[in-house]
Design an enzyme around this catalytic site. Sequence first.
Site, PDB file in Angstrom:
ATOM      1  N   ASP A 214       4.415  17.929 -29.873  1.00 30.78           N
ATOM      2  CA  ASP A 214       5.314  18.168 -30.710  1.00 30.78           C
ATOM      3  C   ASP A 214       6.096  19.473 -30.549  1.00 30.78           C
ATOM      4  OD1 ASP A 214       6.636  18.350 -33.715  1.00 30.78           O
ATOM      5  OD2 ASP A 214       5.414  16.544 -33.727  1.00 30.78           O
ATOM      6  N   HIS A 237       8.345  19.478 -27.951  1.00 32.92           N
ATOM      7  CA  HIS A 237       9.500  19.414 -28.878  1.00 32.92           C
ATOM      8  C   HIS A 237      10.393  20.740 -29.000  1.00 32.92           C
ATOM      9  CE1 HIS A 237       8.079  15.477 -30.950  1.00 32.92           C
ATOM     10  NE2 HIS A 237       8.219  15.221 -29.452  1.00 32.92           N
TER      11      HIS A 237
END
Length: 388
Positions: A214, A237
């Site tokens: 993430d 991310h």
Amino acid sequence: MPSPVLIILLLTLSISLSSAQTYNILSYGAKPDGKTDSTKALAAVWAKACASVKAVTISIPKGRFLLRSIVFDGAKCKRKSVTFRIQGTLVAPSDYRVIGNGNYWIFFQHLDGLSVYGGVLDAQGASLWSCKKSGKNCPSGATSIGFQSSSNVVISGLTSLNSQMFHVVINGCRNVNIQGVKVSADGNSPNTDGIHVQSSSTVSILNSKISTGDDCVSIGPGTNGLWIENVACGPGHGISIGSLGKESVEAGVQNVTVKTATFTGTENGVRIKSWARPSNGFAKNIRFQHCVMNNVQNPIVIDQNYCPSNENCPNQVSGIKISDVMFFDIHGTSATQVGVKFDCSSKKPCTGIRLQDVKLTYRNKPAMADCSHAGGTEAGFQQPNSCL
């Protein structure tokens, strides 16, 4: 005038109070075999440390120590400052349910002058990730280490492996220095943000390497004064402000600098994201500078219609006001055609966006830029051509 004997007594007392007391968890029954539960031993050490009027160091030597969920609460401690020196590895139980129903695996709160040096945290989160991907009924998972309502915190040389959820969370803290931290989890691991900061002021994240599934760093509401420098991100991310606008009444994010960061194979580079719903939140005075993009899907992005997986999207208009955001010396390669995307709110357009010396290519050609409801200026080299 006090007698010489009294002076000596006072000096001895002051020296004894100032000299640090060290507690080794081996002396309290912990075993470095990775199988014996060391939770009670560490809790006993903490009780001793908490009752001490001296400066305290808690020592965790080399070896693997099995640890269930534990809370270090300084609210009733005689001294709010404590140092953890960790040479070994703290390992979570292999059964993810043991810690997975709690919010945190290791949790610190109500401390002032907390230092955590070294150590490896192995949360063994892979089995929980598999459970989540299978669609079964699974616990949400625990954040590996959290710091809440604390001041003057140092986290240095810590390694976090395979967290169930977030790796490191800073919430409601002041004056936090994170340096030399390594975060590692699979690029497909769900919700494993590397370092999450919210409701905190004067926080620095330096010289760290984050590989996860993430956001490498996620910056939540109420963050004021965050400095990120010399951070390598990927997989992951990217470094993200948000998501913002989850609540209609929400603290803003301000005074954030991201400097000298490298992104490799990430979904995003530098990003601001907000849900498309009314909110009084904001993001302002943001600096992204000297960033290198290596095959990044969305190198520069403001997304005010954020809705991962396109499930339960609010489908309204974001109330988050984004202003005074500078992108300076951002260069490298985009994995998609659009290297710069500003998808801002139609009700509260982005203002004061500044692009300076941006060079992004896609397959050896200039990338493209796409702007909606974004205003600002550009200076220096521009590739792609600015759409502001």
